[in-house]
Design a protein around this motif. Structure first.
Motif, PDB file in Angstrom:
ATOM      1  N   ARG A  80       0.842  -1.210   0.000  1.00 28.65           N
ATOM      2  CA  ARG A  80       0.000   0.000   0.000  1.00 28.65           C
ATOM      3  C   ARG A  80       0.869   1.250   0.000  1.00 28.65           C
ATOM      4  O   ARG A  80       0.556   2.234  -0.673  1.00 28.65           O
ATOM      5  N   LEU A  81       1.933   1.233   0.781  1.00 25.69           N
ATOM      6  CA  LEU A  81       2.778   2.412   0.890  1.00 25.69           C
ATOM      7  C   LEU A  81       3.501   2.717  -0.411  1.00 25.69           C
ATOM      8  O   LEU A  81       3.768   3.876  -0.722  1.00 25.69           O
ATOM      9  N   SER A  82       3.806   1.688  -1.181  1.00 24.90           N
ATOM     10  CA  SER A  82       4.487   1.923  -2.460  1.00 24.90           C
ATOM     11  C   SER A  82       3.533   2.464  -3.516  1.00 24.90           C
ATOM     12  O   SER A  82       3.966   3.047  -4.503  1.00 24.90           O
ATOM     13  N   ASP A  83       2.215   2.293  -3.296  1.00 25.75           N
ATOM     14  CA  ASP A  83       1.218   2.725  -4.282  1.00 25.75           C
ATOM     15  C   ASP A  83       0.532   4.040  -3.920  1.00 25.75           C
ATOM     16  O   ASP A  83      -0.340   4.505  -4.647  1.00 25.75           O
ATOM     17  N   THR A  84       0.884   4.647  -2.777  1.00 25.03           N
ATOM     18  CA  THR A  84       0.170   5.837  -2.310  1.00 25.03           C
ATOM     19  C   THR A  84       1.141   6.913  -1.853  1.00 25.03           C
ATOM     20  O   THR A  84       2.349   6.710  -1.828  1.00 25.03           O
ATOM     21  N   ASP A  85       0.581   8.059  -1.475  1.00 24.38           N
ATOM     22  CA  ASP A  85       1.381   9.183  -0.965  1.00 24.38           C
ATOM     23  C   ASP A  85       1.178   9.334   0.538  1.00 24.38           C
ATOM     24  O   ASP A  85       0.919  10.430   1.032  1.00 24.38           O
ATOM     25  N   VAL A  86       1.318   8.259   1.270  1.00 30.52           N
ATOM     26  CA  VAL A  86       1.141   8.292   2.710  1.00 30.52           C
ATOM     27  C   VAL A  86       2.319   9.018   3.338  1.00 30.52           C
ATOM     28  O   VAL A  86       3.474   8.748   3.022  1.00 30.52           O
ATOM     29  N   LYS A  87       2.004   9.947   4.244  1.00 31.06           N
ATOM     30  CA  LYS A  87       3.037  10.720   4.914  1.00 31.06           C
ATOM     31  C   LYS A  87       3.251  10.276   6.362  1.00 31.06           C
ATOM     32  O   LYS A  87       4.298  10.530   6.940  1.00 31.06           O
ATOM     33  N   GLU A  88       2.225   9.628   6.956  1.00 31.30           N
ATOM     34  CA  GLU A  88       2.341   9.220   8.353  1.00 31.30           C
ATOM     35  C   GLU A  88       1.648   7.883   8.581  1.00 31.30           C
ATOM     36  O   GLU A  88       0.547   7.640   8.092  1.00 31.30           O
ATOM     37  N   ILE A  89       2.327   7.056   9.349  1.00 31.07           N
ATOM     38  CA  ILE A  89       1.748   5.798   9.833  1.00 31.07           C
ATOM     39  C   ILE A  89       1.578   5.942  11.340  1.00 31.07           C
ATOM     40  O   ILE A  89       2.548   6.228  12.044  1.00 31.07           O
ATOM     41  N   ILE A  90       0.348   5.763  11.803  1.00 26.80           N
ATOM     42  CA  ILE A  90       0.073   5.775  13.242  1.00 26.80           C
ATOM     43  C   ILE A  90      -0.033   4.320  13.679  1.00 26.80           C
ATOM     44  O   ILE A  90      -0.873   3.580  13.171  1.00 26.80           O
ATOM     45  N   ILE A  91       0.807   3.908  14.583  1.00 28.33           N
ATOM     46  CA  ILE A  91       0.757   2.529  15.065  1.00 28.33           C
ATOM     47  C   ILE A  91      -0.120   2.494  16.314  1.00 28.33           C
ATOM     48  O   ILE A  91       0.188   3.127  17.318  1.00 28.33           O
ATOM     49  N   ALA A  92      -1.219   1.769  16.210  1.00 27.70           N
ATOM     50  CA  ALA A  92      -2.196   1.685  17.305  1.00 27.70           C
ATOM     51  C   ALA A  92      -2.401   0.225  17.712  1.00 27.70           C
ATOM     52  O   ALA A  92      -3.523  -0.258  17.794  1.00 27.70           O
ATOM     53  N   THR A  93      -1.295  -0.460  17.939  1.00 24.17           N
ATOM     54  CA  THR A  93      -1.387  -1.834  18.433  1.00 24.17           C
ATOM     55  C   THR A  93      -1.640  -1.793  19.934  1.00 24.17           C
ATOM     56  O   THR A  93      -1.412  -0.773  20.584  1.00 24.17           O
ATOM     57  N   ASP A  94      -2.121  -2.894  20.479  1.00 27.91           N
ATOM     58  CA  ASP A  94      -2.435  -2.948  21.908  1.00 27.91           C
ATOM     59  C   ASP A  94      -1.191  -2.667  22.746  1.00 27.91           C
ATOM     60  O   ASP A  94      -0.079  -3.047  22.368  1.00 27.91           O
ATOM     61  N   PRO A  95      -1.375  -2.030  23.900  1.00 25.51           N
ATOM     62  CA  PRO A  95      -0.232  -1.723  24.767  1.00 25.51           C
ATOM     63  C   PRO A  95       0.144  -2.905  25.660  1.00 25.51           C
ATOM     64  O   PRO A  95       0.198  -2.796  26.873  1.00 25.51           O
ATOM     65  N   ASP A  96       0.391  -4.050  25.034  1.00 30.11           N
ATOM     66  CA  ASP A  96       0.871  -5.227  25.760  1.00 30.11           C
ATOM     67  C   ASP A  96       2.186  -5.664  25.123  1.00 30.11           C
ATOM     68  O   ASP A  96       2.678  -5.005  24.198  1.00 30.11           O
ATOM     69  N   VAL A  97       2.768  -6.725  25.593  1.00 24.83           N
ATOM     70  CA  VAL A  97       4.086  -7.145  25.100  1.00 24.83           C
ATOM     71  C   VAL A  97       4.068  -7.394  23.595  1.00 24.83           C
ATOM     72  O   VAL A  97       4.954  -6.926  22.862  1.00 24.83           O
ATOM     73  N   GLU A  98       3.066  -8.118  23.122  1.00 26.71           N
ATOM     74  CA  GLU A  98       2.984  -8.427  21.689  1.00 26.71           C
ATOM     75  C   GLU A  98       2.761  -7.166  20.860  1.00 26.71           C
ATOM     76  O   GLU A  98       3.366  -6.985  19.800  1.00 26.71           O
ATOM     77  N   GLY A  99       1.866  -6.289  21.342  1.00 22.70           N
ATOM     78  CA  GLY A  99       1.595  -5.043  20.623  1.00 22.70           C
ATOM     79  C   GLY A  99       2.805  -4.146  20.558  1.00 22.70           C
ATOM     80  O   GLY A  99       3.080  -3.513  19.532  1.00 22.70           O
ATOM     81  N   GLU A 100       3.547  -4.067  21.657  1.00 25.12           N
ATOM     82  CA  GLU A 100       4.767  -3.247  21.680  1.00 25.12           C
ATOM     83  C   GLU A 100       5.825  -3.820  20.740  1.00 25.12           C
ATOM     84  O   GLU A 100       6.504  -3.075  20.034  1.00 25.12           O
ATOM     85  N   ALA A 101       5.986  -5.145  20.735  1.00 30.44           N
ATOM     86  CA  ALA A 101       6.960  -5.778  19.830  1.00 30.44           C
ATOM     87  C   ALA A 101       6.588  -5.500  18.378  1.00 30.44           C
ATOM     88  O   ALA A 101       7.455  -5.192  17.549  1.00 30.44           O
ATOM     89  N   THR A 102       5.301  -5.581  18.075  1.00 25.74           N
ATOM     90  CA  THR A 102       4.833  -5.316  16.710  1.00 25.74           C
ATOM     91  C   THR A 102       5.080  -3.858  16.348  1.00 25.74           C
ATOM     92  O   THR A 102       5.553  -3.560  15.247  1.00 25.74           O
ATOM     93  N   ALA A 103       4.797  -2.940  17.273  1.00 21.25           N
ATOM     94  CA  ALA A 103       5.009  -1.511  17.030  1.00 21.25           C
ATOM     95  C   ALA A 103       6.478  -1.208  16.761  1.00 21.25           C
ATOM     96  O   ALA A 103       6.806  -0.475  15.818  1.00 21.25           O
TER      97      ALA A 103
END
Length: 196
Positions: free
Chosen positions: A128-151
């Motif tokens: 998606r990012l290669s096909d668009t003009d996205v300027k910002e990615i907001i990472i809204a994963t859960d605030p747990d260990v897995e979510g933080e690792a993913t972020a």
């Protein structure tokens, strides 16, 4: 003894967050309802299963493809909020403060559970990012260990692409789920996000 009520109880017990007592209560409730209400319940489940799909753009659960959010031309297309589940999209939408697009990963990195990078919709996000003009990615994963690792993984990956990467602000309790947070907490968390 394996009765129809036992089988119904077992089906309810398979639902997330439903223990044996609640499953039994639901089973008893359903068999005591008028036939029209039971038929309406079954019809609603069947209809949802038959008509819902994953959006081919953001992978949110929707009744059309692309989903109403991706189809809405008034939304800010320069920002994508990355979440773990479709329920997280609905929670953030209820806050009413975010008007960008979404990308649903369908999980979080969890090596102990066998969930790796290839099990999430990360490749699709990069596409998606290669096909668009996205300027910002907001990472809204859960605030747990897995979510933080993913972020952290996503932040490292996306910074090399030269895109601004932010993380929703703290305010959600550690170990909590975005899906269950109230609208005010989510609105503040999105409004006060921080660059990673």
């Amino acid at each position: 003894m394996d009765t129809p009520l036992d089988r119904l109880t077992e089906q309810f017990r398979r639902l997330p967050g439903i223990g044996i007592k609640t499953a039994r209560k639901l089973a008893y409730y359903m068999v005591q309802q008028p036939q029209e209400q039971v038929d309406a319940f079954i019809s609603a489940v069947r209809s949802a299963k038959e008509t819902m799909c994953f959006c081919s753009v953001c992978f949110n659960l929707a009744s059309q493809d692309p989903c109403p959010i991706c189809s809405d031309e008034t939304r800010d297309r320069s920002t994508i909020c990355v979440v773990e589940t479709p329920q997280d999209v609905m929670a953030i939408e209820r806050s009413g403060d975010y008007r960008g697009l979404y990308h649903v990963l369908h999980g979080a990195l969890s090596p102990l559970d066998g969930v790796g990078v290839d099990d999430l919709r990360i490749k699709e996000l990069l596409q998606r990012l290669s096909d668009t003009d996205v300027k910002e990615i907001i990472i809204a994963t859960d605030p747990d260990v897995e979510g933080e690792a993913t972020a952290l993984y996503l932040a490292r990956l996306l910074k090399t692409a030269g895109i601004k990467v932010t993380r929703i602000a703290r305010g959600l309790p550690m170990g909590g789920d975005i899906e269950y947070a109230d609208e005010a907490t989510l609105a503040g968390a999105v409004a006060n996000r921080q660059e990673m």
